[in-house]
Each structure stands twice: as C-alpha cells, then as structure tokens.
Design a protein around this motif. Structure first.
Motif, PDB file in Angstrom:
ATOM      1  N   ASP A 176     -37.980  71.249  68.243  1.00 26.21           N
ATOM      2  CA  ASP A 176     -37.535  72.643  68.230  1.00 26.21           C
ATOM      3  C   ASP A 176     -37.063  72.957  66.806  1.00 26.21           C
ATOM      4  O   ASP A 176     -35.856  72.943  66.525  1.00 26.21           O
ATOM      5  CB  ASP A 176     -36.394  72.868  69.227  1.00 26.21           C
ATOM      6  CG  ASP A 176     -36.751  72.393  70.631  1.00 26.21           C
ATOM      7  OD1 ASP A 176     -37.893  72.660  71.053  1.00 26.21           O
ATOM      8  OD2 ASP A 176     -35.900  71.755  71.277  1.00 26.21           O
ATOM      9  N   PHE A 178     -36.024  74.421  63.023  1.00 30.82           N
ATOM     10  CA  PHE A 178     -35.494  75.561  62.270  1.00 30.82           C
ATOM     11  C   PHE A 178     -35.351  75.124  60.817  1.00 30.82           C
ATOM     12  O   PHE A 178     -35.333  73.929  60.507  1.00 30.82           O
ATOM     13  CB  PHE A 178     -34.159  76.061  62.845  1.00 30.82           C
ATOM     14  CG  PHE A 178     -33.001  75.113  62.713  1.00 30.82           C
ATOM     15  CD1 PHE A 178     -32.117  75.191  61.641  1.00 30.82           C
ATOM     16  CD2 PHE A 178     -32.762  74.128  63.680  1.00 30.82           C
ATOM     17  CE1 PHE A 178     -31.036  74.327  61.523  1.00 30.82           C
ATOM     18  CE2 PHE A 178     -31.683  73.257  63.573  1.00 30.82           C
ATOM     19  CZ  PHE A 178     -30.820  73.353  62.492  1.00 30.82           C
ATOM     20  N   ARG A 195     -30.390  80.617  57.433  1.00 30.82           N
ATOM     21  CA  ARG A 195     -30.797  79.687  58.487  1.00 30.82           C
ATOM     22  C   ARG A 195     -31.711  80.457  59.447  1.00 30.82           C
ATOM     23  O   ARG A 195     -31.318  81.482  59.992  1.00 30.82           O
ATOM     24  CB  ARG A 195     -29.584  79.137  59.235  1.00 30.82           C
ATOM     25  CG  ARG A 195     -29.950  78.149  60.344  1.00 30.82           C
ATOM     26  CD  ARG A 195     -28.720  77.768  61.151  1.00 30.82           C
ATOM     27  NE  ARG A 195     -27.733  77.054  60.356  1.00 30.82           N
ATOM     28  CZ  ARG A 195     -26.497  77.505  60.117  1.00 30.82           C
ATOM     29  NH1 ARG A 195     -26.118  78.680  60.599  1.00 30.82           N
ATOM     30  NH2 ARG A 195     -25.649  76.804  59.385  1.00 30.82           N
ATOM     31  N   GLU A 197     -34.141  81.205  62.833  1.00 32.86           N
ATOM     32  CA  GLU A 197     -34.002  80.983  64.267  1.00 32.86           C
ATOM     33  C   GLU A 197     -34.701  79.679  64.659  1.00 32.86           C
ATOM     34  O   GLU A 197     -35.494  79.124  63.878  1.00 32.86           O
ATOM     35  CB  GLU A 197     -34.605  82.157  65.061  1.00 32.86           C
ATOM     36  CG  GLU A 197     -36.120  82.185  65.153  1.00 32.86           C
ATOM     37  CD  GLU A 197     -36.822  82.663  63.908  1.00 32.86           C
ATOM     38  OE1 GLU A 197     -38.059  82.795  63.930  1.00 32.86           O
ATOM     39  OE2 GLU A 197     -36.146  82.914  62.871  1.00 32.86           O
ATOM     40  N   VAL A 198     -34.404  79.202  65.835  1.00 38.74           N
ATOM     41  CA  VAL A 198     -35.046  77.994  66.367  1.00 38.74           C
ATOM     42  C   VAL A 198     -36.326  78.402  67.102  1.00 38.74           C
ATOM     43  O   VAL A 198     -36.318  79.324  67.929  1.00 38.74           O
ATOM     44  CB  VAL A 198     -34.106  77.244  67.328  1.00 38.74           C
ATOM     45  CG1 VAL A 198     -34.822  76.050  67.956  1.00 38.74           C
ATOM     46  CG2 VAL A 198     -32.844  76.801  66.601  1.00 38.74           C
ATOM     47  N   LYS A 200     -38.791  77.045  69.771  1.00 35.72           N
ATOM     48  CA  LYS A 200     -38.764  76.002  70.789  1.00 35.72           C
ATOM     49  C   LYS A 200     -40.137  75.335  70.978  1.00 35.72           C
ATOM     50  O   LYS A 200     -41.173  76.002  70.984  1.00 35.72           O
ATOM     51  CB  LYS A 200     -38.309  76.594  72.126  1.00 35.72           C
ATOM     52  CG  LYS A 200     -36.846  77.015  72.152  1.00 35.72           C
ATOM     53  CD  LYS A 200     -35.930  75.813  72.258  1.00 35.72           C
ATOM     54  CE  LYS A 200     -34.490  76.215  72.509  1.00 35.72           C
ATOM     55  NZ  LYS A 200     -33.610  75.049  72.670  1.00 35.72           N
ATOM     56  N   TRP A 207     -41.674  81.207  61.648  1.00 38.72           N
ATOM     57  CA  TRP A 207     -40.333  81.783  61.715  1.00 38.72           C
ATOM     58  C   TRP A 207     -40.376  83.264  61.356  1.00 38.72           C
ATOM     59  O   TRP A 207     -41.225  83.725  60.583  1.00 38.72           O
ATOM     60  CB  TRP A 207     -39.390  81.035  60.766  1.00 38.72           C
ATOM     61  CG  TRP A 207     -39.085  79.638  61.212  1.00 38.72           C
ATOM     62  CD1 TRP A 207     -38.340  79.262  62.281  1.00 38.72           C
ATOM     63  CD2 TRP A 207     -39.539  78.425  60.595  1.00 38.72           C
ATOM     64  NE1 TRP A 207     -38.282  77.891  62.375  1.00 38.72           N
ATOM     65  CE2 TRP A 207     -39.016  77.340  61.350  1.00 38.72           C
ATOM     66  CE3 TRP A 207     -40.331  78.127  59.482  1.00 38.72           C
ATOM     67  CZ2 TRP A 207     -39.259  76.016  61.027  1.00 38.72           C
ATOM     68  CZ3 TRP A 207     -40.575  76.802  59.157  1.00 38.72           C
ATOM     69  CH2 TRP A 207     -40.042  75.751  59.928  1.00 38.72           C
ATOM     70  N   TRP A 242     -35.013  71.029  60.365  1.00 41.28           N
ATOM     71  CA  TRP A 242     -34.320  70.262  61.396  1.00 41.28           C
ATOM     72  C   TRP A 242     -34.975  70.471  62.760  1.00 41.28           C
ATOM     73  O   TRP A 242     -35.594  71.499  63.020  1.00 41.28           O
ATOM     74  CB  TRP A 242     -32.858  70.700  61.496  1.00 41.28           C
ATOM     75  CG  TRP A 242     -32.057  70.576  60.242  1.00 41.28           C
ATOM     76  CD1 TRP A 242     -31.940  71.498  59.238  1.00 41.28           C
ATOM     77  CD2 TRP A 242     -31.248  69.467  59.855  1.00 41.28           C
ATOM     78  NE1 TRP A 242     -31.110  71.036  58.251  1.00 41.28           N
ATOM     79  CE2 TRP A 242     -30.668  69.786  58.609  1.00 41.28           C
ATOM     80  CE3 TRP A 242     -30.952  68.227  60.442  1.00 41.28           C
ATOM     81  CZ2 TRP A 242     -29.808  68.919  57.935  1.00 41.28           C
ATOM     82  CZ3 TRP A 242     -30.100  67.372  59.780  1.00 41.28           C
ATOM     83  CH2 TRP A 242     -29.537  67.704  58.542  1.00 41.28           C
ATOM     84  N   ASP A 243     -34.750  69.497  63.635  1.00 44.51           N
ATOM     85  CA  ASP A 243     -35.081  69.635  65.056  1.00 44.51           C
ATOM     86  C   ASP A 243     -33.773  69.949  65.782  1.00 44.51           C
ATOM     87  O   ASP A 243     -32.835  69.151  65.785  1.00 44.51           O
ATOM     88  CB  ASP A 243     -35.700  68.335  65.587  1.00 44.51           C
ATOM     89  CG  ASP A 243     -35.893  68.363  67.103  1.00 44.51           C
ATOM     90  OD1 ASP A 243     -36.099  69.461  67.647  1.00 44.51           O
ATOM     91  OD2 ASP A 243     -35.831  67.273  67.728  1.00 44.51           O
ATOM     92  N   TYR A 244     -33.708  71.116  66.380  1.00 43.92           N
ATOM     93  CA  TYR A 244     -32.475  71.595  66.996  1.00 43.92           C
ATOM     94  C   TYR A 244     -32.060  70.736  68.181  1.00 43.92           C
ATOM     95  O   TYR A 244     -32.885  70.313  68.995  1.00 43.92           O
ATOM     96  CB  TYR A 244     -32.672  73.037  67.462  1.00 43.92           C
ATOM     97  CG  TYR A 244     -31.526  73.588  68.271  1.00 43.92           C
ATOM     98  CD1 TYR A 244     -30.355  74.028  67.656  1.00 43.92           C
ATOM     99  CD2 TYR A 244     -31.611  73.674  69.665  1.00 43.92           C
ATOM    100  CE1 TYR A 244     -29.305  74.535  68.399  1.00 43.92           C
ATOM    101  CE2 TYR A 244     -30.564  74.184  70.419  1.00 43.92           C
ATOM    102  CZ  TYR A 244     -29.415  74.609  69.776  1.00 43.92           C
ATOM    103  OH  TYR A 244     -28.372  75.106  70.516  1.00 43.92           O
ATOM    104  N   HIS A 250     -28.299  67.774  65.258  1.00 41.62           N
ATOM    105  CA  HIS A 250     -29.682  68.081  64.931  1.00 41.62           C
ATOM    106  C   HIS A 250     -30.350  66.896  64.226  1.00 41.62           C
ATOM    107  O   HIS A 250     -29.731  66.190  63.426  1.00 41.62           O
ATOM    108  CB  HIS A 250     -29.744  69.327  64.047  1.00 41.62           C
ATOM    109  CG  HIS A 250     -28.955  70.491  64.569  1.00 41.62           C
ATOM    110  ND1 HIS A 250     -29.138  70.997  65.830  1.00 41.62           N
ATOM    111  CD2 HIS A 250     -27.966  71.232  64.000  1.00 41.62           C
ATOM    112  CE1 HIS A 250     -28.307  72.011  66.022  1.00 41.62           C
ATOM    113  NE2 HIS A 250     -27.580  72.171  64.925  1.00 41.62           N
TER     114      HIS A 250
END
Length: 566
Positions: A176, A178, A195, A197-198, A200, A207, A242-244, A250
């Motif tokens: 997920d 971001f 930053r 949004e995530v 999924k 993004w 990153w992977d949320y 994370h």
C-alpha cells in the motif's frame, strides 16, 4: 487557505490599494501526544483557529496521521500576516475518529496552544507545551510551528508522480505505497514538503497531483536537495517510498535522489524517472537493481500575483506622507526631537529602522540606517531625520515583526563605549516610534536590564491603535522590570507613551509628557556612578530648564532617534 483578507476595504477609484498582508506558511509537528486509543496509537490532526471579533473561527485543519504520537503533518497553512495587528491563533490537537480531515463529536481532545502569528513569525520556529482544559499540561505533549514568509517568492509547482513494479512488502496482499518528499534546510535539518495519499494494494500506484509553493519545495533554489544524506562531502537528495501500515510501523520500500532543477530538465527531455533503491538490499543482493521505478508524470509551474506589500503612499497607512499634515510618526518625532536637539552639541542624530525588507536583496532587517549609509547613520538635525524617513519609505518593503531588542542593544554598545572612557560625558536617549506590540519581549526585557547600567534612557512612543497593554511592562512605573532570568533593572530607564492619548495635545505638551522622566533617570545614573558635574557643561545649563542646571553629568546629549519601519 488565507485568513484575514476580508478585513481590508477596497480603495476608492484612482487611489493606490491599501497596505496588504505578507503571506506566511506554517508547518506543524507534535511530540509525545497522549494515547487515547486502547488498541492502537492516537490518530492526530490539528485544527487551526483564528480569533475574530472575540470569537474563535476555524481556518483550516491538517490531514490525519494514523497511529502516531509524534506526527509530522504534510498540510501547510497559508495565512495573511498583518504586522500592525495582533492576530491571535489557537492550535487544537485531536485524536480523530471520523473521516480523514473531517472532525466529529467523538474526536478526543489531546491539547491546545494559543499564541499570536507575530510571535511565530518573530521566532520562525516555536515549540510550546499542549494544554488540556483548565490549563493542565497534556503530559509531555508539545507542538512545534515553523513559519516561512513566501511574499517575495510567489511561484508554485504542481507535481504528479506514479511508480512501477514496487517491492511487495505484504504477505497476503500487495503493498500500500505512499511517497514523501523532503527538503534540506540551511542548518542541514530535513523538512517534510509533502506526503501523498496511500494507494491500496497496488505495486504500480498513480498518486494524485499536488501543488506546493517553490518556497516550500526548495526555498526557490532549484538546486536545493529534496532530502539529503552526507555522501562524499556533498548532499545526496532523496525522496522516500513506504508501504503503509495501519499501526504506524510503515515498511521502507526505497528512495531516490533529485532536485527541482533536475526534475524540470528530466521532464523536458521525457526522462523523468528514478530507480527506487533500498540501500540494505543493494548491499546484500549481488544482482540487485532497484525496488521499483518512480516516474514524474507531470510538472507545471505557475506564478501567484495575489500577495503584495504595504504602500506608504496610501492614506490608510500610518506611514502615509501627507503633503498638508505630518503623520503620527513625524508628529511624535518632531515634538520630541526638537526638545532633545537642544542638548546635542553637533545636532547630528543616528536614525535607524527595523522590521522592513531593505535593498538591494530585500532581506528583513531589524537594524538598518534609514539614510542607507551603514558607515554613517547620522542625519543633520531633526529636519535631516524627517527627510531621511520620507526618502526611505518608497525604497523599503514594510514587513515586521516588531523586534526592538536589536536596536536597544546597538545603542547600548555605544553607551557602553562612552562609559568606558571613565567620565561618560554623553548620555544617550533612544527614541523608538512603533505601531506594533513588541514581539521579542523576552529579548527586549533582557536588553533593557543590561542597558539600565549604562548612560542611556529609552522612550517608546506607540503610534496607531494597536493594543499596547504589554508595553506597560517595560515601563517600570508599576514595579521593577526584571529580565527573563530574574535579574532586576538597576534603574527605571523606559518611558512608554501611547501617542493616541496625546494626539490632540500641543507639541509642547507631548514633549513634556514623553521627556518627563529623563532628568531623574540621568541624575540617577551619574549619582550611582559617583560622577560629579562637569564645569564645562555650559551648553546644557543654558539650554536646560533652571531646575536641571548644574545637575551631575549634564553634558551635550547624544540623541539616537530610532524609527520603526515595520
């Protein structure tokens, strides 16, 4: 969102627009927040409120940072900063239970903090404790607010990123991802710019486009890194992917290096993509290439011309130069200066300004010669000061904040040099004309306490209709002034007078009120230093009132008349 612009009425046709606000960006972070969630950590967001007509009005709200007690918020608040007004702000931190960025009644209050926008601008970075109801500390919770002026940097950039074939960090689903962009400040600290949004369950995310000011992105320096680590003596800029994780832990996917200059060049050449590299994997895996690719899908640069600076040619300005009637600054200056100049043998006056952007670089200065001659800031007579003031106004950009300590310290250094001669034959009077409440109050108190040991007095005339209640603290009439460290002033050397209370009085009455305490302050200094009257002080005896003739140390007075140009 901008706040406060509705308070300025439009100028009549044919008239120069009224002085406008500076644009200021505020960035927020918190530390050691209270944990209100039983199973996870708090999900904090910050609400910004502005006091208007004695009511708190919500201006904006940050995003929600999930499961974090030490959040750094990506949301930037953009406010109009009026240096001549006290703009009261309140920051309230909540553990948010509703939809992202939308508050609800079930949100838990984690603490609040009140201050003025002027205080934040003056300090640039301010950290305060968060308080619960009834003034109780919210544990060790703090909030940090960083201010950056963007008035002279009106460029914006819109960026859009996507990625391809990112590493899969999840066991039963896909990552997920971001993305975070940072910049490197002059002190080598890292500052979050944005930053995303995530997205999924997607290894090739797209993004949403986002817009940031060039000041926020790179301080308008196109080669400034967007995040850095020391590598072979140079800054290696990096952005992070990153992977949320819903618990706030994370997983790091990778990072890439760029600058805004490189972004523009690569996008123009249709080569705007970077390998997303995980340094640990690169060290362990022999044939490791990357953890995916990040692509700059779009880049647009725009200019915002809405911000402008105050214009002293406008009749709404306290600095307005009326050809038929002097403004309040000039009325106070002439009334006091004409009395003081009788005690100055050479009739030359140091005239300084503070709280303005000055040429050629238009950087904010709190200590500049209004004749723009740093080697010789003196003017010939009070009329020379008036002319320098009138010539100065069209060349500077009115700004702020109202920092008085640098001016006091400068005059104190001159007075200290005089004292070291062993006779202190010159006594300095610092006249400060200001239309704003002092924003560096702690430093000003410290400077006054140090100056109380020196041959000098300070007269502060408050011009305009600001709330000068706090200024009474500097005037020791109601008690001994103390520094923030608790050191008492040796003697009372400050006289504060709000000009509006004497606006209709004659120049003689104004001068009498403003200068009423100077003779006593002068006598106290020379008596404390046990310096006897000098026989050659004939000029002072002839010019001074009879009751002051022959008092200890009355010599031709060097008057430093200091004007604020906010």
């Amino acid at each position: 969102m901008s706040a406060g612009s509705e308070r300025r009425a439009a100028a009549p046709p044919g008239m120069v627009p009224a002085p406008r606000a500076s644009k200021v960006e505020l960035r927020l972070s918190c530390r050691h927040l209270l944990d209100r969630d039983p199973l996870t950590k708090s999900d904090p967001s910050v609400v910004l409120l502005l006091q208007s007509q004695s009511q708190w009005v919500q201006v904006d709200r940050t995003e929600v940072v999930r499961s974090s007690l030490h959040p750094v918020f990506s949301k930037v608040f953009t406010l109009d900063y009026y240096f001549e007004e006290v703009q009261k702000l309140r920051f309230e931190v909540y553990d948010t239970h509703g939809p992202s960025s939308l508050g609800c009644q079930d949100d838990d209050f984690l603490g609040g903090m009140e201050c003025t926008l002027g205080q934040i601008v003056a300090q640039k970075k301010m950290t305060r404790a968060l308080l619960l109801k009834f003034g109780r500390n919210a544990g060790k919770s703090t909030i940090t607010v960083i201010a950056e002026d963007i008035s002279g940097n009106n460029g914006y950039v819109e960026l859009s990123f996507r990625a391809r074939k990112l590493d899969d960090k999840d066991l039963f689903s896909k990552s997920d991802p971001f993305l975070e962009l940072y910049r490197v400040n002059d002190d080598q600290s890292e500052q979050l710019v944005y930053r995303t949004e995530v997205v999924k369950n997607n290894l090739s995310p797209v993004w949403e486009p986002f817009k940031v000011s060039l000041s926020n992105l790179c301080s308008c320096e196109e080669t400034r890194p967007l995040k850095g680590q020391r590598a072979e003596g140079a800054w290696a800029p990096q952005c992070l992917v990153w992977d949320y994780d819903s618990r706030g832990k994370h997983d790091f996917i990778g990072e890439f290096s760029t600058t805004f200059e490189e972004m523009q060049k690569a996008f123009g050449e249709d080569q705007a993509q970077w390998d997303c590299v995980n340094a640990k994997y690169k060290q362990k895996k022999r044939h490791y290439k990357n953890s995916g690719v990040v692509i700059l899908a779009d880049l647009k640069v725009a200019i915002d011309f809405t911000a402008s600076n105050g214009d002293p040619r406008n009749s709404c300005s306290l600095h307005y130069i009326n050809p038929f009637q002097p403004n309040e600054y000039l009325q106070a200056l002439v009334a006091v200066g004409e009395i003081c100049q009788d005690y100055d043998s050479d009739k030359r006056f140091s005239a300084l300004g503070f709280g303005a952007r000055i040429p050629p670089k238009y950087e904010v200065s709190h200590d500049f010669a209004i004749n723009f001659n740093p080697e010789d800031d003196e003017c010939e007579g009070i009329q020379g000061v008036v002319e320098a003031y009138q010539n100065c106004l069209p060349r500077v950009q009115l700004y702020g904040p109202t920092n008085v300590a640098p001016i006091i310290s400068k005059v104190a250094r001159m007075a200290a040099a005089e004292e070291h001669t062993g006779e202190a034959s010159q006594y300095y009077i610092l006249l400060v004309l200001t239309d704003g409440v002092v924003t560096d109050m702690a430093d000003t108190r410290e400077a006054i306490v140090r100056a109380s040991h020196l041959p000098m007095s300070i007269i502060i005339v408050g011009v305009g209709n600001a709330d000068f209640t706090d200024m009474q603290t500097l005037d020791g009439d109601d008690g001994i002034l103390r520094s923030p460290r608790g050191e008492p002033a040796l003697r009372d050397i400050v006289q504060f007078v709000p000009f509006r209370e004497l606006k209709s009085a004659s120049p003689a009455a104004l001068a009498k009120c403003v200068l009423a305490e100077v003779p006593r302050q002068l006598v106290e200094y020379y008596s404390h230093k046990e310096l006897p009257p000098r026989g050659d002080s004939t000029h002072a005896r002839e010019a001074g009132p009879p009751e002051r003739a022959g008092q200890p140390g009355v010599r031709p007075v060097s008057v430093s008349s200091t004007l604020e140009v906010p």
